[in-house]
Enzyme design. Sequence first.
Site, PDB file in Angstrom:
ATOM      1  N   LYS A   1     -14.601  37.166 -51.266  1.00  0.00           N
ATOM      2  CA  LYS A   1     -14.004  38.478 -51.012  1.00  0.00           C
ATOM      3  C   LYS A   1     -12.678  38.379 -50.265  1.00  0.00           C
ATOM      4  O   LYS A   1     -12.468  37.452 -49.488  1.00  0.00           O
ATOM      5  CB  LYS A   1     -14.947  39.320 -50.151  1.00  0.00           C
ATOM      6  CG  LYS A   1     -16.221  39.663 -50.842  1.00  0.00           C
ATOM      7  CD  LYS A   1     -17.041  40.636 -50.030  1.00  0.00           C
ATOM      8  CE  LYS A   1     -17.740  40.003 -48.863  1.00  0.00           C
ATOM      9  NZ  LYS A   1     -18.775  40.868 -48.286  1.00  0.00           N
TER      10      LYS A   1
ATOM     11  N   HIS B   1     -14.718  39.895 -34.085  1.00  0.00           N
ATOM     12  CA  HIS B   1     -15.689  40.052 -35.165  1.00  0.00           C
ATOM     13  C   HIS B   1     -17.018  39.338 -34.857  1.00  0.00           C
ATOM     14  O   HIS B   1     -18.093  39.934 -34.914  1.00  0.00           O
ATOM     15  CB  HIS B   1     -15.074  39.510 -36.466  1.00  0.00           C
ATOM     16  CG  HIS B   1     -15.989  39.593 -37.643  1.00  0.00           C
ATOM     17  ND1 HIS B   1     -16.380  40.781 -38.202  1.00  0.00           N
ATOM     18  CD2 HIS B   1     -16.613  38.622 -38.370  1.00  0.00           C
ATOM     19  CE1 HIS B   1     -17.196  40.546 -39.215  1.00  0.00           C
ATOM     20  NE2 HIS B   1     -17.348  39.244 -39.338  1.00  0.00           N
TER      21      HIS B   1
HETATM   22  N1  LIG Z   1     -13.444  37.315 -46.797  1.00  0.00           N
HETATM   23  C1  LIG Z   1     -14.615  37.289 -46.224  1.00  0.00           C
HETATM   24  O1  LIG Z   1     -15.658  37.342 -46.869  1.00  0.00           O
HETATM   25  C2  LIG Z   1     -14.687  37.159 -44.745  1.00  0.00           C
HETATM   26  C3  LIG Z   1     -15.809  36.568 -44.150  1.00  0.00           C
HETATM   27  C4  LIG Z   1     -15.852  36.489 -42.765  1.00  0.00           C
HETATM   28  C5  LIG Z   1     -14.809  36.989 -42.002  1.00  0.00           C
HETATM   29  N2  LIG Z   1     -13.732  37.553 -42.620  1.00  0.00           N
HETATM   30  C6  LIG Z   1     -12.633  38.097 -41.845  1.00  0.00           C
HETATM   31  O2  LIG Z   1     -12.074  37.116 -40.981  1.00  0.00           O
HETATM   32  C7  LIG Z   1     -11.423  37.790 -39.916  1.00  0.00           C
HETATM   33  C8  LIG Z   1     -11.626  37.062 -38.626  1.00  0.00           C
HETATM   34  O3  LIG Z   1     -11.104  35.754 -38.756  1.00  0.00           O
HETATM   35  P1  LIG Z   1     -10.720  34.897 -37.458  1.00  0.00           P
HETATM   36  O4  LIG Z   1     -11.832  34.987 -36.487  1.00  0.00           O
HETATM   37  O5  LIG Z   1     -10.270  33.584 -37.940  1.00  0.00           O
HETATM   38  O6  LIG Z   1      -9.555  35.752 -36.778  1.00  0.00           O
HETATM   39  P2  LIG Z   1      -7.955  35.621 -36.840  1.00  0.00           P
HETATM   40  O7  LIG Z   1      -7.501  35.275 -38.175  1.00  0.00           O
HETATM   41  O8  LIG Z   1      -7.433  36.873 -36.224  1.00  0.00           O
HETATM   42  O9  LIG Z   1      -7.645  34.383 -35.880  1.00  0.00           O
HETATM   43  C9  LIG Z   1      -7.941  34.487 -34.511  1.00  0.00           C
HETATM   44  C10 LIG Z   1      -6.750  34.083 -33.639  1.00  0.00           C
HETATM   45  O10 LIG Z   1      -6.615  32.674 -33.686  1.00  0.00           O
HETATM   46  C11 LIG Z   1      -5.253  32.319 -33.977  1.00  0.00           C
HETATM   47  N3  LIG Z   1      -5.339  31.002 -34.625  1.00  0.00           N
HETATM   48  C12 LIG Z   1      -5.664  30.721 -35.914  1.00  0.00           C
HETATM   49  N4  LIG Z   1      -5.778  29.384 -36.074  1.00  0.00           N
HETATM   50  C13 LIG Z   1      -5.496  28.798 -34.888  1.00  0.00           C
HETATM   51  C14 LIG Z   1      -5.454  27.443 -34.432  1.00  0.00           C
HETATM   52  N5  LIG Z   1      -5.799  26.413 -35.218  1.00  0.00           N
HETATM   53  N6  LIG Z   1      -5.106  27.212 -33.146  1.00  0.00           N
HETATM   54  C15 LIG Z   1      -4.818  28.252 -32.316  1.00  0.00           C
HETATM   55  N7  LIG Z   1      -4.867  29.555 -32.681  1.00  0.00           N
HETATM   56  C16 LIG Z   1      -5.205  29.818 -33.960  1.00  0.00           C
HETATM   57  C17 LIG Z   1      -4.757  33.478 -34.807  1.00  0.00           C
HETATM   58  O11 LIG Z   1      -3.366  33.610 -34.755  1.00  0.00           O
HETATM   59  C18 LIG Z   1      -5.425  34.659 -34.108  1.00  0.00           C
HETATM   60  O12 LIG Z   1      -4.699  35.036 -32.978  1.00  0.00           O
HETATM   61  C19 LIG Z   1     -11.968  39.208 -39.910  1.00  0.00           C
HETATM   62  O13 LIG Z   1     -10.968  40.106 -40.315  1.00  0.00           O
HETATM   63  C20 LIG Z   1     -13.095  39.176 -40.917  1.00  0.00           C
HETATM   64  O14 LIG Z   1     -13.258  40.401 -41.613  1.00  0.00           O
HETATM   65  C21 LIG Z   1     -13.659  37.630 -43.970  1.00  0.00           C
END
Ligand SMILES: NC(=O)c1ccc[n+]([C@@H]2O[C@H](COP(=O)([O-])OP(=O)(O)OC[C@H]3O[C@@H](n4cnc5c(N)ncnc54)[C@H](O)[C@@H]3O)[C@@H](O)[C@H]2O)c1
Length: 387
Positions: free
Chosen positions: A151, A274
């Site tokens: 997704k 999340h």
């Molecule tokens: N497509 C799907 O089926 C699916 C499944 C699960 C979650 N999601 C989505 O994923 C999102 C959450 O993802 P997330 O938790 O990765 O959040 P995010 O993408 O916001 O990343 C979190 C923070 O970490 C930082 N960051 C990323 N990589 C880094 C690294 N290696 N070192 C330092 N900082 C870093 C980013 O800039 C951000 O500030 C939600 O929007 C959720 O809906 C989608």
Amino acid sequence: MSTDRWTISTQLDVSYEIRETPSLLDLDNPTLADVLTSDSQGGTKLVIVDRAVARLYGARLERYLKEYDVPHRLLELLGDEGRKTMGQVLQVISALNEVGTLRASDAPVAIGGGVVLDVVGLAASLYRRGIPHTRVPTTLLSLVDVSVAAKTGVNFQGFRNRIGSYSPPPLTLVDPAFLSTVSTRQISNGGGEIFKMGLIKDPALFALLENGGPALVANKFQSPEGAEAIRRAIAGMIDELRNNLWEKDLRRAVDYGHSFSPLVEMRHVQQLLHGEAVALDCLLSAFIAHGRGYLNHHEVDRIAATATGLGLPTWHPGFADTDLLMQALADTMRHRNGNQNLPVVESIGRATFLNDVSAEEIADAAHRMKRLGEHQESELVQRGTNR
Ligand SMILES: NC(=O)c1ccc[n+]([C@@H]2O[C@H](COP(=O)([O-])OP(=O)(O)OC[C@H]3O[C@@H](n4cnc5c(N)ncnc54)[C@H](O)[C@@H]3O)[C@@H](O)[C@H]2O)c1
């Protein structure tokens, strides 16, 4: 007057790969370069990178692309839930158009957390009605969850993922070394989805978290136990999705922790991540299960203690708002075609579904959860005082 009627029926073959690739940006690892050049028609590759990742790894990435002579343009996007917008999707589409990305060649690469991967995924599914791309997850949550997902999506009018598509990219490259720069809170956040997976289908995974949660978070899943937890979480997710990729079956155990949390998360987007919202929902649902005679008291305590060990909250005032919880469930039910299909844990490592949960049960579970949260807080204060 007679009328004609035609039907078109076809099948869509879908297969995509999630490949563990340690040291992805090392100059002597050609994997990423091979991926970038294998479909080349000599065009410019759009490489979309989370801004935080660009700051930390941009120089290495540029050196790598130069070494392998990959014509490219970097586009930085912002991470964090508030940035999961159509605006960022259109930014990607504009850049794809500018570099002239073709329908099936010179596919872009997305490197970042779940927000950037979801944004790019949606953009890629819309540009020229759908192009392939490669994704490289860089947070724990995106490694264990988004890397497997079919997704894409962005938030819209206060609702999570209200606009999206089903379109998995052909390849995801997983390098857990990116986690070494992720903040502790974001590691715990990813721990929320691993915690969920342990609870619904993998007692051995739950045991890893229960016995070693604080150490896993402290060393950012870089230990052998961390690697095993990541592998088990990915494998568990694939196992759940494989036969239900298009979510035709709306009874999904992987929705555990995702029934009440979406709306609470959006209402408290400045406070709750999340995975934190998911962990809170897991605990609320554990109390509901306890009320139904599934989990015993001791198991609920173990679940809460494991969440705490992973640095996840066990209470948030958003869960005191029964009206909000009911509204969240009503919204979730619309997504589940009018049914609750509420996944709950029967016993640690096994899930079942409920369809007749009442407002009173939810309020009662939230009340118990609050009492536990208050108890844990007073214990922490006491320990602080005693120190
Ligand atoms: N497509 C799907 O089926 C699916 C499944 C699960 C979650 N999601 C989505 O994923 C999102 C959450 O993802 P997330 O938790 O990765 O959040 P995010 O993408 O916001 O990343 C979190 C923070 O970490 C930082 N960051 C990323 N990589 C880094 C690294 N290696 N070192 C330092 N900082 C870093 C980013 O800039 C951000 O500030 C939600 O929007 C959720 O809906 C989608």
